[in-house]
Scaffold this motif. Structure first.
Motif, PDB file in Angstrom:
ATOM      1  N   GLY A 180       0.821  -1.206   0.000  1.00 44.08           N
ATOM      2  CA  GLY A 180       0.000   0.000   0.000  1.00 44.08           C
ATOM      3  C   GLY A 180       0.854   1.255   0.000  1.00 44.08           C
ATOM      4  N   ARG A 181       1.913   1.258   0.817  1.00 40.47           N
ATOM      5  CA  ARG A 181       2.816   2.422   0.838  1.00 40.47           C
ATOM      6  C   ARG A 181       3.548   2.545  -0.504  1.00 40.47           C
ATOM      7  NH1 ARG A 181       3.663   0.230   5.965  1.00 40.47           N
ATOM      8  NH2 ARG A 181       5.639  -0.738   5.342  1.00 40.47           N
ATOM      9  N   ALA A 182       3.926   1.402  -1.064  1.00 42.08           N
ATOM     10  CA  ALA A 182       4.597   1.420  -2.371  1.00 42.08           C
ATOM     11  C   ALA A 182       3.710   2.046  -3.430  1.00 42.08           C
ATOM     12  CB  ALA A 182       4.979  -0.002  -2.779  1.00 42.08           C
ATOM     13  N   ALA A 183       2.435   1.682  -3.425  1.00 36.95           N
ATOM     14  CA  ALA A 183       1.506   2.237  -4.422  1.00 36.95           C
ATOM     15  C   ALA A 183       1.449   3.756  -4.319  1.00 36.95           C
ATOM     16  CB  ALA A 183       0.121   1.631  -4.229  1.00 36.95           C
ATOM     17  N   GLY A 184       1.450   4.272  -3.081  1.00 32.18           N
ATOM     18  CA  GLY A 184       1.417   5.724  -2.909  1.00 32.18           C
ATOM     19  C   GLY A 184       2.639   6.397  -3.498  1.00 32.18           C
ATOM     20  N   TRP A 185       3.826   5.825  -3.258  1.00 30.94           N
ATOM     21  CA  TRP A 185       5.051   6.406  -3.809  1.00 30.94           C
ATOM     22  C   TRP A 185       5.110   6.249  -5.332  1.00 30.94           C
ATOM     23  CZ3 TRP A 185       7.548   9.901  -1.393  1.00 30.94           C
ATOM     24  CH2 TRP A 185       7.650   9.891  -0.006  1.00 30.94           C
ATOM     25  N   PHE A 186       4.696   5.079  -5.823  1.00 31.31           N
ATOM     26  CA  PHE A 186       4.686   4.892  -7.280  1.00 31.31           C
ATOM     27  C   PHE A 186       3.759   5.909  -7.947  1.00 31.31           C
ATOM     28  CE2 PHE A 186       5.843   0.125  -6.820  1.00 31.31           C
ATOM     29  CZ  PHE A 186       7.188   0.409  -6.974  1.00 31.31           C
ATOM     30  N   GLU A 187       2.620   6.179  -7.321  1.00 30.66           N
ATOM     31  CA  GLU A 187       1.678   7.130  -7.932  1.00 30.66           C
ATOM     32  C   GLU A 187       2.270   8.537  -7.982  1.00 30.66           C
ATOM     33  OE1 GLU A 187      -3.043   8.008  -8.217  1.00 30.66           O
ATOM     34  OE2 GLU A 187      -2.295   6.863  -6.505  1.00 30.66           O
ATOM     35  N   LYS A 188       2.996   8.916  -6.930  1.00 29.05           N
ATOM     36  CA  LYS A 188       3.637  10.232  -6.952  1.00 29.05           C
ATOM     37  C   LYS A 188       4.687  10.311  -8.058  1.00 29.05           C
ATOM     38  CE  LYS A 188       2.991  11.213  -2.016  1.00 29.05           C
ATOM     39  NZ  LYS A 188       3.663  11.403  -0.694  1.00 29.05           N
ATOM     40  N   ALA A 189       5.508   9.280  -8.170  1.00 28.61           N
ATOM     41  CA  ALA A 189       6.541   9.272  -9.211  1.00 28.61           C
ATOM     42  C   ALA A 189       5.918   9.179 -10.601  1.00 28.61           C
ATOM     43  CB  ALA A 189       7.500   8.107  -8.984  1.00 28.61           C
ATOM     44  N   ALA A 190       4.829   8.416 -10.730  1.00 23.93           N
ATOM     45  CA  ALA A 190       4.141   8.300 -12.016  1.00 23.93           C
ATOM     46  C   ALA A 190       3.589   9.644 -12.448  1.00 23.93           C
ATOM     47  CB  ALA A 190       3.019   7.272 -11.908  1.00 23.93           C
ATOM     48  N   GLY A 191       3.045  10.410 -11.495  1.00 23.09           N
ATOM     49  CA  GLY A 191       2.519  11.731 -11.823  1.00 23.09           C
ATOM     50  C   GLY A 191       3.583  12.687 -12.313  1.00 23.09           C
ATOM     51  N   LEU A 192       4.847  12.402 -11.975  1.00 21.76           N
ATOM     52  CA  LEU A 192       5.967  13.210 -12.446  1.00 21.76           C
ATOM     53  C   LEU A 192       6.598  12.626 -13.703  1.00 21.76           C
ATOM     54  CD1 LEU A 192       7.565  14.034  -8.976  1.00 21.76           C
ATOM     55  CD2 LEU A 192       6.241  15.575 -10.437  1.00 21.76           C
ATOM     56  N   MET A 196       4.896   4.119 -13.272  1.00 24.97           N
ATOM     57  CA  MET A 196       3.576   3.905 -13.873  1.00 24.97           C
ATOM     58  C   MET A 196       3.303   2.413 -14.046  1.00 24.97           C
ATOM     59  SD  MET A 196       3.668   6.688 -16.967  1.00 24.97           S
ATOM     60  CE  MET A 196       4.427   8.302 -16.779  1.00 24.97           C
ATOM     61  N   ALA A 197       4.289   1.709 -14.592  1.00 26.81           N
ATOM     62  CA  ALA A 197       4.116   0.276 -14.859  1.00 26.81           C
ATOM     63  C   ALA A 197       3.876  -0.491 -13.557  1.00 26.81           C
ATOM     64  CB  ALA A 197       5.328  -0.275 -15.586  1.00 26.81           C
ATOM     65  N   ASN A 198       4.663  -0.202 -12.524  1.00 25.41           N
ATOM     66  CA  ASN A 198       4.508  -0.933 -11.273  1.00 25.41           C
ATOM     67  C   ASN A 198       3.188  -0.620 -10.586  1.00 25.41           C
ATOM     68  OD1 ASN A 198       6.925  -2.277 -11.524  1.00 25.41           O
ATOM     69  ND2 ASN A 198       8.087  -0.809 -10.317  1.00 25.41           N
ATOM     70  N   LEU A 199       2.746   0.629 -10.697  1.00 31.28           N
ATOM     71  CA  LEU A 199       1.438   0.975 -10.143  1.00 31.28           C
ATOM     72  C   LEU A 199       0.352   0.177 -10.868  1.00 31.28           C
ATOM     73  CD1 LEU A 199      -0.167   2.692  -8.172  1.00 31.28           C
ATOM     74  CD2 LEU A 199      -0.160   4.535  -9.873  1.00 31.28           C
ATOM     75  N   GLY A 200       0.491   0.039 -12.187  1.00 31.13           N
ATOM     76  CA  GLY A 200      -0.463  -0.770 -12.948  1.00 31.13           C
ATOM     77  C   GLY A 200      -0.463  -2.219 -12.505  1.00 31.13           C
ATOM     78  N   LEU A 201       0.724  -2.781 -12.291  1.00 30.75           N
ATOM     79  CA  LEU A 201       0.812  -4.181 -11.859  1.00 30.75           C
ATOM     80  C   LEU A 201       0.188  -4.384 -10.482  1.00 30.75           C
ATOM     81  CD1 LEU A 201       4.441  -4.977 -13.082  1.00 30.75           C
ATOM     82  CD2 LEU A 201       2.321  -5.911 -14.004  1.00 30.75           C
ATOM     83  N   LEU A 202       0.376  -3.425  -9.574  1.00 28.72           N
ATOM     84  CA  LEU A 202      -0.237  -3.539  -8.256  1.00 28.72           C
ATOM     85  C   LEU A 202      -1.760  -3.519  -8.351  1.00 28.72           C
ATOM     86  CD1 LEU A 202       2.060  -1.254  -6.041  1.00 28.72           C
ATOM     87  CD2 LEU A 202       2.052  -3.752  -6.181  1.00 28.72           C
ATOM     88  N   HIS A 203      -2.304  -2.671  -9.230  1.00 29.69           N
ATOM     89  CA  HIS A 203      -3.761  -2.625  -9.408  1.00 29.69           C
ATOM     90  C   HIS A 203      -4.286  -3.929 -10.011  1.00 29.69           C
ATOM     91  CE1 HIS A 203      -5.293   1.300  -8.187  1.00 29.69           C
ATOM     92  NE2 HIS A 203      -4.170   1.846  -8.627  1.00 29.69           N
ATOM     93  N   ILE A 204      -3.569  -4.488 -10.960  1.00 24.33           N
ATOM     94  CA  ILE A 204      -4.024  -5.724 -11.602  1.00 24.33           C
ATOM     95  C   ILE A 204      -3.998  -6.886 -10.613  1.00 24.33           C
ATOM     96  CG2 ILE A 204      -3.406  -7.447 -13.358  1.00 24.33           C
ATOM     97  CD1 ILE A 204      -2.476  -4.982 -15.065  1.00 24.33           C
ATOM     98  N   ARG A 205      -2.989  -6.909  -9.756  1.00 22.10           N
ATOM     99  CA  ARG A 205      -2.873  -7.996  -8.781  1.00 22.10           C
ATOM    100  C   ARG A 205      -3.672  -7.729  -7.506  1.00 22.10           C
ATOM    101  NH1 ARG A 205       3.510  -7.869 -10.000  1.00 22.10           N
ATOM    102  NH2 ARG A 205       3.553  -9.343 -11.728  1.00 22.10           N
ATOM    103  N   GLY A 206      -4.131  -6.475  -7.322  1.00 21.35           N
ATOM    104  CA  GLY A 206      -4.841  -6.144  -6.093  1.00 21.35           C
ATOM    105  C   GLY A 206      -3.928  -6.144  -4.884  1.00 21.35           C
TER     106      GLY A 206
END
Length: 425
Positions: free
Chosen positions: A340-352, A358-368
Motif C-alpha cells: 500500500g505504501r509502495a503504491a502511494g510512492w509509485f503514484e507520486k513518481a508516475a505523476g511526475l 507507472m508500470a509498477n502501479l499498474g501491476l499492483l492494481h491488476i494484482r490487487g
C-alpha cells in the motif's frame, strides 16, 4: 491538383510561372523520400514523436502510407498512448485507398472489435481484398479467420485455399495450418502423410506449432513410424519457444519415460509451466512478471536496501527517490502494508512522468496488492508507461488487454487521454 497535371502545366509555363507552379507542387506534395520512409526509419529506431511530426501532416493530406503508419503507431502504443479508435480511423482511411497492409489490419480490428464494431463479415471482406494482392502473411491471416468456428465466418474449404496460396510462397505457419487441415480432414480429404510432410517443412523452418504437432504424430505413430526420441526432441524445441502444449507433452514424456529417462519432478515442473502460460484473466497475464526496475539506475542489493535510505530525497520531490522507496517497500514482504505504501510512492513518481513507476502501479492494481484490484486502472497505467517509451510495459499491457472486454478497453482509453495530457504538461 494531381501530380501528372501539375507536371504538364509546369512544362507549358514560362520561367516565372514555372517557378510559382514548382513552389505549389512542392507545397502540395512533400518529398516522400524525406517523409514516409524517414518516418518509418525513425519508428524503427524508437523515435516515435519525431516520426509522428513527419507523418501526421502527410496523413492529414491523404497519403495512404502515412495514414497506415500513423494508425499503427496509435495501435502499438509505444511513444504515444495506445488508442484503438484513433488507430482504426487512420487505418480505415488507408484501406479505402487500397493499401493492402491497412486492409488486412482493418479486417483484424473488425474481427476483434477493437476501435470499430465487431463485424466478421466486414473483417472477411477487408482481409480478402488484402489477400488477393498476394502477400502470404495476408493470405494466412484470412485463412485463420475462415478456419475459426468461433469467429462466425467459417469456410474451411476457402481457408484451405488461402493456406495453400501462402504455403506455396514458403510461409511456415500456413504450412502448419494446412497440415492440420489434412490431419483432421477439414476442408480437404484426410491425408496423414501429407500432414506429416507439411509439419516437417514448417518445423524445419522453426515453427513451434509444427514441431509440437509433428512430435505428437511421432509419439502416437499416427501416419508415421513411432519415434519417441524424435518426438521428445521436437517437444523440447517447441517448449523452448514458449509453446504451452509442447511443455505439457514433454511433461508426459518425462512422467512415463517415453524416449527419455523418467523424471516425475521434471514432469511436474513442465505441467506447471504449461498451466501458467494458459491463464485467461488479467492477473494470469502478469503472473510471471515481478515489478519492473528502472534500467537507468544502479541495481539494488535487496538484502541491504531500506526505504529510509531514499525517504529524504523522496520527500523533497525527487521522482527517482520516490520510485526507489516504492520499490523497496513493495519488495519487502516482511513489512505489513508495504504494498500500500509502495503504491502511494509509485503514484507520486508516475505523476511526475517516471515510466517504471507507472508500470509498477499498474501491476499492483491488476494484482490487487496494496490497492483495490482494478484491471481498467491497471491497464491504464501500463498503457501510459508504454506511451512513455517503456517496452516491457507495452508487452504486459498487450497481455492484459487481450483478457479485457471492448467496454473495459474503451473505459481505460478515456482514462488514458486525461492522464496523458496531465503527465505531458
Amino acid at each position: 491538383m494531381d501530380r501528372q497535371g501539375a507536371r504538364r502545366r509546369l512544362r507549358r509555363a514560362g520561367p516565372f510561372a514555372a517557378a510559382v507552379l514548382l513552389l505549389a507542387l512542392v507545397t502540395a506534395f512533400p518529398a516522400r523520400a524525406e517523409t514516409v520512409e524517414r518516418a518509418a526509419a525513425l519508428l524503427d529506431a524508437g523515435e516515435v514523436m519525431a516520426a509522428i511530426r513527419i507523418i501526421e501532416p502527410l496523413a492529414k493530406a491523404g497519403d495512404a502510407s502515412a495514414e497506415y503508419l500513423l494508425g499503427r503507431t496509435h495501435l502499438d502504443g509505444i511513444g504515444v498512448p495506445q488508442d484503438f479508435t484513433t488507430a482504426a480511423r487512420w487505418i480505415a482511411r488507408a484501406a479505402e485507398k487500397d493499401d493492402a497492409r491497412a486492409q488486412n489490419l482493418l479486417g483484424r480490428l473488425h474481427a476483434q472489435g477493437l476501435g470499430v464494431e465487431r463485424d466478421t463479415a466486414a473483417a472477411a471482406r477487408w482481409m480478402r481484398r488484402a489477400a488477393e494482392k498476394g502477400d502470404p502473411v495476408h493470405q494466412y491471416d484470412l485463412g485463420i479467420l475462415l478456419d475459426d468456428a468461433g469467429m462466425g465466418a467459417q469456410d474451411r474449404q476457402e481457408a484451405v485455399r488461402w493456406f495453400e496460396a501462402a504455403a506455396a510462397q514458403g510461409h511456415a505457419p500456413a504450412k502448419t495450418s494446412l497440415g492440420l487441415a489434412y490431419q483432421q480432414g477439414a476442408g480437404v480429404p484426410k491425408d496423414l502423410a501429407q500432414a506429416a510432410r507439411l509439419f516437417g517443412e514448417a518445423a524445419d523452418a522453426g515453427d513451434a506449432r509444427a514441431r509440437n504437432n509433428l512430435g505428437l504424430m511421432l509419439a502416437r505413430g499416427e501416419g508415421v513410424p513411432q519415434d519417441y526420441e524424435e518426438a521428445v526432441e521436437l517437444f523440447r524445441k517447441a517448449a523452448a519457444q514458449g509453446q504451452s502444449q509442447a511443455m505439457y507433452n514433454l511433461g508426459v514424456m518425462y512422467e512415463n519415460g517415453f524416449g527419455i529417462d523418467r523424471d516425475e519432478a521434471k514432469a511436474r515442473e513442465l505441467y506447471a509451466q504449461a498451466g501458467r502460460t494458459g491463464g485467461d484473466s488479467a492477473t494470469d497475464a502478469v503472473s510471471e512478471s515481478g515489478l519492473l526496475y528502472d534500467a537507468r539506475l544502479q541495481p539494488l542489493d535487496m538484502t541491504k536496501a531500506r526505504a529510509e535510505d531514499f525517504a529524504a530525497a523522496a520527500g523533497s520531490g525527487d521522482p527517482i527517490a520516490m520510485f526507489l522507496v516504492g520499490y523497496v517497500e513493495a519488495m519487502d514482504e516482511t513489512q505489513g502494508g508495504g504494498a500500500g505504501r509502495a503504491a502511494g510512492w509509485f503514484e507520486k513518481a508516475a505523476g511526475l512522468g517516471l515510466p517504471a513507476a507507472m508500470a509498477n502501479l499498474g501491476l499492483l492494481h491488476i494484482r490487487g496488492r496494496g490497492v483495490p484490484q482494478d484491471y481498467v486502472v491497471g491497464y491504464m497505467w501500463l498503457n501510459l508507461a508504454a506511451a512513455a517509451g517503456l517496452a516491457e510495459a507495452a508487452m504486459l499491457r498487450d497481455r492484459v488487454g487481450a483478457t479485457m472486454t471492448p467496454a473495459q478497453l474503451a473505459e481505460a482509453r478515456e482514462l488514458v487521454e486525461s492522464r496523458w495530457q496531465a503527465i505531458r504538461k
